[in-house]
Design an enzyme around this catalytic site. Structure first.
Site, PDB file in Angstrom:
ATOM      1  N   GLU A 160      17.675 -14.307 -66.786  1.00  0.00           N
ATOM      2  CA  GLU A 160      17.153 -14.493 -65.439  1.00  0.00           C
ATOM      3  C   GLU A 160      18.236 -14.373 -64.371  1.00  0.00           C
ATOM      4  O   GLU A 160      17.929 -14.317 -63.174  1.00  0.00           O
ATOM      5  CB  GLU A 160      16.442 -15.852 -65.337  1.00  0.00           C
ATOM      6  CG  GLU A 160      17.332 -17.063 -65.198  1.00  0.00           C
ATOM      7  CD  GLU A 160      17.981 -17.536 -66.501  1.00  0.00           C
ATOM      8  OE1 GLU A 160      18.619 -18.598 -66.483  1.00  0.00           O
ATOM      9  OE2 GLU A 160      17.875 -16.832 -67.530  1.00  0.00           O
ATOM     10  N   CYS A 167      20.767 -19.275 -73.701  1.00  0.00           N
ATOM     11  CA  CYS A 167      22.069 -19.923 -73.562  1.00  0.00           C
ATOM     12  C   CYS A 167      22.190 -21.091 -74.540  1.00  0.00           C
ATOM     13  O   CYS A 167      22.131 -20.889 -75.748  1.00  0.00           O
ATOM     14  CB  CYS A 167      22.319 -20.333 -72.110  1.00  0.00           C
ATOM     15  SG  CYS A 167      24.064 -20.706 -71.769  1.00  0.00           S
ATOM     16  N   HIS A 195      22.215 -15.392 -69.762  1.00  0.00           N
ATOM     17  CA  HIS A 195      21.076 -15.796 -68.940  1.00  0.00           C
ATOM     18  C   HIS A 195      20.330 -14.545 -68.461  1.00  0.00           C
ATOM     19  O   HIS A 195      20.762 -13.902 -67.510  1.00  0.00           O
ATOM     20  CB  HIS A 195      21.556 -16.592 -67.724  1.00  0.00           C
ATOM     21  CG  HIS A 195      22.091 -17.940 -68.047  1.00  0.00           C
ATOM     22  ND1 HIS A 195      21.299 -19.065 -68.070  1.00  0.00           N
ATOM     23  CD2 HIS A 195      23.335 -18.349 -68.394  1.00  0.00           C
ATOM     24  CE1 HIS A 195      22.032 -20.109 -68.397  1.00  0.00           C
ATOM     25  NE2 HIS A 195      23.271 -19.699 -68.607  1.00  0.00           N
TER      26      HIS A 195
END
Length: 215
Positions: A191, A80, A189
């Protein structure tokens, strides 16, 4: 395998740390350059404004870390804002110098396409990745390609050879994955990106373990 998460006071450290642990990694969250460079690979997370992040990197003395990362060919993943910091410059709240690993300029979404039609800023939510090519660390492209974006700025004027994958938003081609040598960036992102995010992060980690995460 030990992964170092660079702690410069700005970033989604907990979610990145937990995702890495779920994938079987030992994780070090640190601002100590010696300890970080002893890890197998590094992750540069980031949430917030570009200029604040660069100031924090300067204030913590971590700027020099990135020269060492490039010089030693240690795998680095920027996530990011962490990806945006890897570029040369940003126009966010002024004009700011980045780390300069990638050629390019971080620009704000205008909110209107070439026909004058408005689109929402920030670019927030799920969008599908389109792969310009396959990176060295991904032996097979994912079947599920939707990932989660949250950002108001994107990379422009970059070297096309560094572009791995992009998403389309408004009439903008948004670089989603970039790679140059040992350095990879993901604008989204991983994750927080469900099946596709886990797949991409997992394959990057496997390539680090095998020593094939660089061009």
């Amino acid at each position: 395998m030990k992964i170092g998460v660079i702690d410069y006071g700005m970033g989604n450290l907990f979610s990145v740390e937990q995702a890495l642990k779920r994938l079987g990694c030992e994780v070090l969250v640190s601002a100590d350059q010696t300890s970080l460079l002893a890890c197998d690979a590094l992750i540069l997370p980031g949430v917030g404004a570009f200029q604040d992040a660069m100031k924090r990197l300067h204030d913590t003395g971590l700027i020099a870390l990135f020269d060492k990362v490039v010089a030693t060919n240690k795998p680095l993943l920027g996530i990011c804002l962490g990806m945006q910091l890897l570029f040369e410059e940003s126009e966010e709240n002024g004009h700011w110098q980045g780390l300069g690993i990638f050629k390019g300029y971080i620009k704000q979404f205008s909110g209107k396409d070439s026909l004058g039609k408005s689109y929402r800023v920030p670019h927030m939510g799920w969008n599908d990745l389109q792969f310009a090519k396959s990176p060295t660390w991904l032996d097979q492209l994912p079947e599920e390609r939707y990932v989660y974006f949250v950002h108001s700025y994107f990379a422009t004027e970059m070297d096309e050879g560094d572009l791995i994958a992009y998403a389309e938003y408004g009439d903008v081609r948004v670089p989603g994955i970039v790679q140059k040598g040992n350095v990879t960036g993901m604008q989204f992102h991983p994750e927080k990106s469900g099946e596709c995010g886990v797949y991409l992060l997992q394959h990057w980690l496997r390539a680090v373990e095998k020593g094939v995460a660089t061009l």
